[in-house]
Enzyme design. Sequence first.
Site, mmCIF file in Angstrom:
data_model
loop_
_atom_site.group_PDB
_atom_site.id
_atom_site.type_symbol
_atom_site.label_atom_id
_atom_site.label_comp_id
_atom_site.label_asym_id
_atom_site.label_seq_id
_atom_site.Cartn_x
_atom_site.Cartn_y
_atom_site.Cartn_z
ATOM 1 N N GLY A 26 0.832 -1.211 0.000
ATOM 2 C CA GLY A 26 0.000 0.000 0.000
ATOM 3 C C GLY A 26 0.861 1.252 0.000
ATOM 4 O O GLY A 26 1.880 1.311 0.697
ATOM 5 N N VAL A 56 15.219 -7.303 24.813
ATOM 6 C CA VAL A 56 14.092 -8.219 24.969
ATOM 7 C C VAL A 56 14.226 -9.442 24.060
ATOM 8 O O VAL A 56 14.086 -10.585 24.507
ATOM 9 C CB VAL A 56 12.771 -7.481 24.690
ATOM 10 C CG1 VAL A 56 11.604 -8.296 25.177
ATOM 11 C CG2 VAL A 56 12.755 -6.122 25.338
ATOM 12 N N VAL A 100 30.577 -4.754 19.180
ATOM 13 C CA VAL A 100 30.864 -5.618 18.043
ATOM 14 C C VAL A 100 31.432 -4.778 16.907
ATOM 15 O O VAL A 100 30.892 -3.727 16.566
ATOM 16 C CB VAL A 100 29.570 -6.344 17.618
ATOM 17 C CG1 VAL A 100 29.770 -7.065 16.297
ATOM 18 C CG2 VAL A 100 29.143 -7.316 18.713
ATOM 19 N N ASP A 157 4.023 0.408 15.869
ATOM 20 C CA ASP A 157 5.486 0.549 15.900
ATOM 21 C C ASP A 157 6.003 1.662 14.983
ATOM 22 O O ASP A 157 7.146 2.080 15.136
ATOM 23 C CB ASP A 157 6.147 -0.766 15.440
ATOM 24 C CG ASP A 157 6.232 -1.805 16.532
ATOM 25 O OD1 ASP A 157 5.574 -1.643 17.575
ATOM 26 O OD2 ASP A 157 6.957 -2.809 16.334
ATOM 27 N N HIS A 188 -5.573 -16.648 48.754
ATOM 28 C CA HIS A 188 -4.451 -17.407 49.303
ATOM 29 C C HIS A 188 -4.598 -18.876 48.933
ATOM 30 O O HIS A 188 -5.696 -19.410 49.030
ATOM 31 C CB HIS A 188 -4.421 -17.288 50.830
ATOM 32 C CG HIS A 188 -3.371 -18.148 51.459
ATOM 33 N ND1 HIS A 188 -2.040 -17.820 51.419
ATOM 34 C CD2 HIS A 188 -3.464 -19.342 52.115
ATOM 35 C CE1 HIS A 188 -1.346 -18.768 52.032
ATOM 36 N NE2 HIS A 188 -2.183 -19.704 52.472
#
Length: 474
Positions: free
Chosen positions: A122, A191, A245, A319, A451
């Site tokens: 799109g 993560v 790195v 995101d 409990h």
Amino acid sequence: MAEQFDVVVIGAGPAGYVAAIRAAQLGLKTACIDKFIGKNGKPSLGGTCLNVGCIPSKALLDSSKHFYNLNHSYADHGISASNIGIDIAQMLARKDKIVSQLTGGIAGLFKANKVSAYAGFGKLLKDKQVQITAHDGSTQILSAKHVILASGSVPIQIPNVAFDGNHIVDNQGALDFTQTPKRLGVIGAGVIGLELGSVWRRLGAEVVVFEAMPEFLTAVDADVSRAALREFKKQGLDIRFGAKVTGASVENSVVKLGFTDANGAQTAEFDKLLVAVGRRAYSEGLLAADCGVSLTDRGQIAVDEHCATSLAGVYAVGDCVRGPMLAHKGSEEGIAVAEIIAGKPGHVNLDTVPWVIYTEPEIAWVGKTEQELKAAQIPFKTGSFPFAATGRALAMNEPAGLVKILAHAETDRILGVHMCGANVSELIAECVVAMEFHASSEDLARICHAHPTLSEAVHEAALSVDKRAIHRQN
Ligand code: FAD
Ligand code: NAD
């Protein structure tokens, strides 16, 4: 003539597909375009999350946890087993079945809600026209009153470490190793590095994680990240901090990695290398130059607090915009935008988005860390409680971790809750609700918790803010 829609969504990840379903529920004529091609070579809805992210990684975390427990912790229960083996092909097939069940489920939901699904790429043109380039190269134009951009994110690449899809891989490759690598290198102790590093470590790989920063999980409260790191070390995850790195190459199926750390320039060899140094917003080819939507200097689609872009009627969610890169954050934004378009109120409170890292122990948090409160000079008090002092965690043989609550020193309002331990992915929900309702630590302390449950650690941590925890010395 271009077909007219009330809403055209570009991207069918958890931000886009949820926005499309909610818009259709609200009576808006809705289309959703997605370009993702699944492992079977066919279009697959659900974006990164369902295809190569949240869901497949959790499937492998679960399988590898059973294998690890059988080898390491069930003996404590008096359970013994011999000839314990792992059939990697079966483990991957189970994961792929879950993925296709869920991605197919979205196709079903689209049909049931009358969302028109288009497979292809799109592109937003001017005047809210959207061009679709199908996988066979044919094109068509849709005309939209409102457009929701939900193009997601892609892995960041680092210089001199090129993905080859086999030896040097991103998350997608590390979800599909056909056998356990003897030696797995991971760049980034974030993560993905921790979750996928844990999967292959539990299955027997020697895992070395190279982290550029001197500290561990800087976004996590320091007491919690320290407790988690202790457990990861016990599991044999070899995490090297301050390791930069410099490059990687593949020779005779061996990855040769160059890095520098406090001891100077060094090399290491691995069978597979996972690069997990973060993700960046993806908008390549999405926006025609004259479409009127601006990007930020970090390459995200620029939006205001209601996900509106610089062009009226065009929104962006998930995101590809600011805020945490989490599936549930994107889905909430998708719902909020659909409701705004339908003339209803819609809002996402980014201050109460929960985070979970699905390692063992799990790590979960919501709100501010102690480090952040100190930096902002906000006066606070804390209470904490170790799972080792709860009956349920001991009964489960899962004593690791703690719950920590931060509350305002004067008002007692909860400012953050941080935990690591068994099932904290579920326990954090109570704390999100508490914070959304502006609860004080006393509110949590006065609520009756069943409990024996792990949630008693949340209760006791709240009591401990006022130095009145029952099952430990305050
Ligand atoms: P995406 O899911 O990336 O979807 C975007 C979709 O849009 C993709 O299908 C893409 O192909 C398509 N697209 C992009 N541009 C176009 C275009 N121009 N035309 C057509 N289609 C386009 N988050 C959690 O909350 N919990 C987790 O446990 C978790 N685990 C994760 C594990 C891994 C290994 C990874 C990589 C990520 C994980 N995440 C997790 C993050 C989560 O996957 C993302 O936050 C989430 O998928 C973002 O949703 P989105 O809809 O914004 O984008
Ligand atoms: P991350 O931001 O979580 O971690 C990246 C790590 O790599 C950081 O610790 C960073 O300091 C380190 N790093 C960066 N450059 C480096 C370099 N050159 N050398 C060594 N270390 C380097 O990113 P990720 O693990 O790639 O995950 C991306 C995002 O995907 C996450 O931030 C999260 O938003 C999402 N995600 C969420 C979940 C979940 O919710 N459980 C799971 C996986 C991914």
